[in-house]
Design a protein around this motif. Structure first.
Motif, mmCIF file in Angstrom:
data_model
loop_
_atom_site.group_PDB
_atom_site.id
_atom_site.type_symbol
_atom_site.label_atom_id
_atom_site.label_comp_id
_atom_site.label_asym_id
_atom_site.label_seq_id
_atom_site.Cartn_x
_atom_site.Cartn_y
_atom_site.Cartn_z
ATOM 1 N N UNK A 111 100.076 94.791 -18.963
ATOM 2 C CA UNK A 111 99.368 96.023 -19.595
ATOM 3 C C UNK A 111 98.049 95.840 -19.819
ATOM 4 N N UNK A 112 97.078 96.644 -19.462
ATOM 5 C CA UNK A 112 95.650 96.587 -19.987
ATOM 6 C C UNK A 112 95.654 96.427 -21.309
ATOM 7 N N UNK A 113 94.402 95.825 -21.780
ATOM 8 C CA UNK A 113 93.840 95.511 -23.118
ATOM 9 C C UNK A 113 93.543 96.902 -23.606
ATOM 10 N N UNK A 114 93.926 97.280 -24.838
ATOM 11 C CA UNK A 114 93.483 98.782 -25.349
ATOM 12 C C UNK A 114 91.882 98.666 -25.093
ATOM 13 N N UNK A 115 91.372 99.996 -24.561
ATOM 14 C CA UNK A 115 89.635 99.888 -24.317
ATOM 15 C C UNK A 115 89.283 101.607 -24.621
ATOM 16 N N UNK A 116 88.076 101.568 -24.815
ATOM 17 C CA UNK A 116 87.311 102.551 -24.872
ATOM 18 C C UNK A 116 86.705 103.063 -23.497
ATOM 19 N N UNK A 117 86.674 104.216 -23.078
ATOM 20 C CA UNK A 117 86.271 104.479 -21.832
ATOM 21 C C UNK A 117 85.009 105.368 -21.920
ATOM 22 N N UNK A 118 83.985 104.615 -21.558
ATOM 23 C CA UNK A 118 82.669 105.839 -21.298
ATOM 24 C C UNK A 118 82.308 105.937 -19.835
ATOM 25 N N UNK A 119 81.971 107.176 -19.549
ATOM 26 C CA UNK A 119 81.686 107.375 -17.779
ATOM 27 C C UNK A 119 80.421 107.719 -18.111
ATOM 28 N N UNK A 120 79.348 107.193 -17.573
ATOM 29 C CA UNK A 120 77.770 107.511 -17.618
ATOM 30 C C UNK A 120 77.673 108.510 -16.357
ATOM 31 N N UNK A 121 76.801 109.203 -16.439
ATOM 32 C CA UNK A 121 76.514 110.335 -15.511
ATOM 33 C C UNK A 121 74.859 110.619 -15.271
ATOM 34 N N UNK A 122 74.526 110.622 -14.293
ATOM 35 C CA UNK A 122 72.920 111.207 -14.067
ATOM 36 C C UNK A 122 72.476 112.349 -14.506
#
Length: 510
Positions: free
Chosen positions: A473-484
């Motif tokens: 299982x992946x380690x719990x994490x925040x996901x931030x998606x960068x955009x132009x």
């Protein structure tokens, strides 16, 4: 009766049998054939004799059924009782209280998912939770092309690709992807998730061997499960462990029947964010005679000077990879997926891949959008430069400046995964559930301050699976998606909001 009489009796019987045989029609021809065959090739005569004996034994053998009765006959009352007591297993696992609470608070976007999105509560937020990396959603040229295609071809083909579903725009998209990657051919699927889940079982069957990275995404795991192949896992991105597993498999299979053997990994790992060491894997697969399936769902359109993916970034010839799987959604702002390989591999999928054969073809509008975005990546590489500048700006606000989290994603990955530092987890005594709950509070705090982010979800367990059946299982994490779609200043401002939200929520926890 003495021995002399027995011999006389036997000779008499043989003479009678010989006389009767010669009376049969065609006996002379048969005897002449046997004599000439024995003189010219006695081995053939022996083989023919054995075949004759086998034939006679097969004909005279008693028949029997291979369907052995393995069940106990039941009466009608017993059958009715078992039916009444039977409870069907649920198709999906029951949601937890935490998941129910999360669903209740889930933000709903009204309108397009641009860099500035409007929520159903009327608020406008900075959207860092979508894969709109290049803001293609707001590109007017793409909109005009999509509308023109929609008016020409309609909403959808309403048929599988092999049954009147293939249109000229699909063939163009396949040619565009193949030319972009530098492969001989390409096949386009209607759904991104089901691409890899269909490609794997199209080639790997029961008895074949798959060696896979422990951190591969959920779609790959479902494809491996469907294939029913024998699976060997190696530690995430550990090339020494991969070499050990390959050597062990090669040794185990040395004296066994030849099987198909595959290495399966990702370009950019969805659950960790880091990048594969492709040159080393290609070296190992050639050394041990394995085939390589590379999932570039998250790296195609992102890595490399023109977005060709990890093969371009790490200077590996795409033909060295047996199958490249990618997504046309996400960065390319379309839908569907593809598999690029040799012409033989591609044509095999057109008749054996379940997702391709039994699903309606990709709508023409989306196929055209994919072709146009691929052209934009090649003709305007400056948009990729701008994206990487925004990634640097966001990382500068989060990874080195935060005392609580670190970024596990590759430097050029626009999907930034932020996990708690090991010393923070140890000092606070956070369990995996505690980390998920904490990050959900961070997401809510960011939304309250006008920044929409999300968190990495754990992979759903199989129905009825116990604690011992729980895989990696992946380690719990925040996901931030960068955009132009945001300027550098706006990106930095959003990063500050996220950093302050993390600090506020963690310091509030005892």
């Amino acid at each position: 009766m003495d021995l002399h009489e027995l011999q006389s009796r036997a000779l008499s019987l043989l003479d009678d049998a010989n006389a009767q045989f010669h009376k049969m029609p065609g006996s002379a021809i048969l005897m002449r054939y046997i004599k000439s065959s024995y003189q010219n090739d006695p081995v053939r005569s022996a083989v023919e004799l054995l075949l004759l004996i086998f034939f006679l034994r097969y004909i005279l053998a008693s028949s029997y059924s291979t369907q052995k009765q393995k069940h106990v006959p039941l009466s009608e009352e017993e059958i009715d009782e078992l039916v009444d007591d039977w409870t069907p297993e649920p198709l999906v696992s029951k949601s937890t209280a935490f998941e129910d609470l999360e669903n209740e608070k889930r933000p709903i976007i009204v309108g397009p998912t641009g860099p500035k999105s409007k929520l159903s509560n009327g608020r406008t937020v900075t959207n860092l939770a979508s894969y709109n990396f290049y803001n293609f959603i707001g590109n007017e040229t793409l909109k005009d092309k999509a509308i023109q295609t929609l008016r020409t071809y309609g909403v959808g083909p309403c048929g599988p690709p092999g049954f009147y579903g293939t249109q000229d725009v699909h063939m163009k998209t396949e040619a565009d992807v193949a030319a972009h990657l530098g492969t001989a051919a390409c096949i386009v699927y209607a759904q991104s998730f089901s691409t890899i889940t269909s490609v794997i079982p199209s080639f790997s069957k029961r008895g074949d061997i798959i060696v896979a990275d422990k951190a591969v995404n959920y779609a790959i795991r479902k494809g491996i499960q469907i294939s029913r192949s024998m699976v060997r896992w190696y530690e995430h991105n550990d090339m020494e462990d991969l070499q050990r597993v390959l050597e062990k498999v090669t040794k185990e299979q040395a004296k066994k029947p030849l099987t198909r053997r595959f290495i399966i990994t990702e370009g950019l790992f969805e659950n960790v964010g880091d990048c594969v060491d492709l040159p080393k894997i290609v070296e190992l697969k050639l050394k041990h005679k394995f085939r390589l399936i590379l999932d570039e769902t998250w790296s195609y359109g992102v890595l490399g000077r023109t977005g060709r993916g990890v093969t371009e970034q790490q200077n590996v010839d795409a033909t060295e990879v047996d199958m490249i799987i990618g997504s046309l959604s996400g960065p390319l702002c379309a839908a569907g997926g593809f598999c690029a390989s040799t012409a033989e591999v591609v044509e095999h999928q057109r008749i054996s891949s379940a997702s391709y054969t039994y699903s309606a073809a990709l709508p023409a509008m989306l196929a055209t959008t994919a072709s146009e975005t691929i052209s934009l990546l090649q003709e305007t590489p400056e948009i990729m430069v701008q994206l990487r500048e925004n990634i640097k700006a966001m990382r500068a606000q989060l990874d080195p400046r935060s005392d609580w989290v670190k970024c596990t994603s590759a430097v050029e990955n626009p999907v930034m995964l932020l996990v708690l530092k090991p010393e923070v987890v140890a000092s606070k005594g956070f369990s995996s559930f505690d980390q998920e709950s904490l990050f959900q509070d961070v997401v809510d705090e960011c939304i309250a301050n006008g920044v929409l982010i999300t968190r990495l979800r754990s992979m759903p367990p199989a129905v009825g699976a116990g604690p011992r059946d729980q895989g990696w299982q992946p380690q719990p994490a925040l996901k931030v998606c960068v955009t132009t779609g945001l300027s550098r200043k706006e990106t930095e401002k959003a990063g500050i909001v996220i950093r302050h939200a993390i600090t506020k929520i963690i310091t509030r926890r005892k």
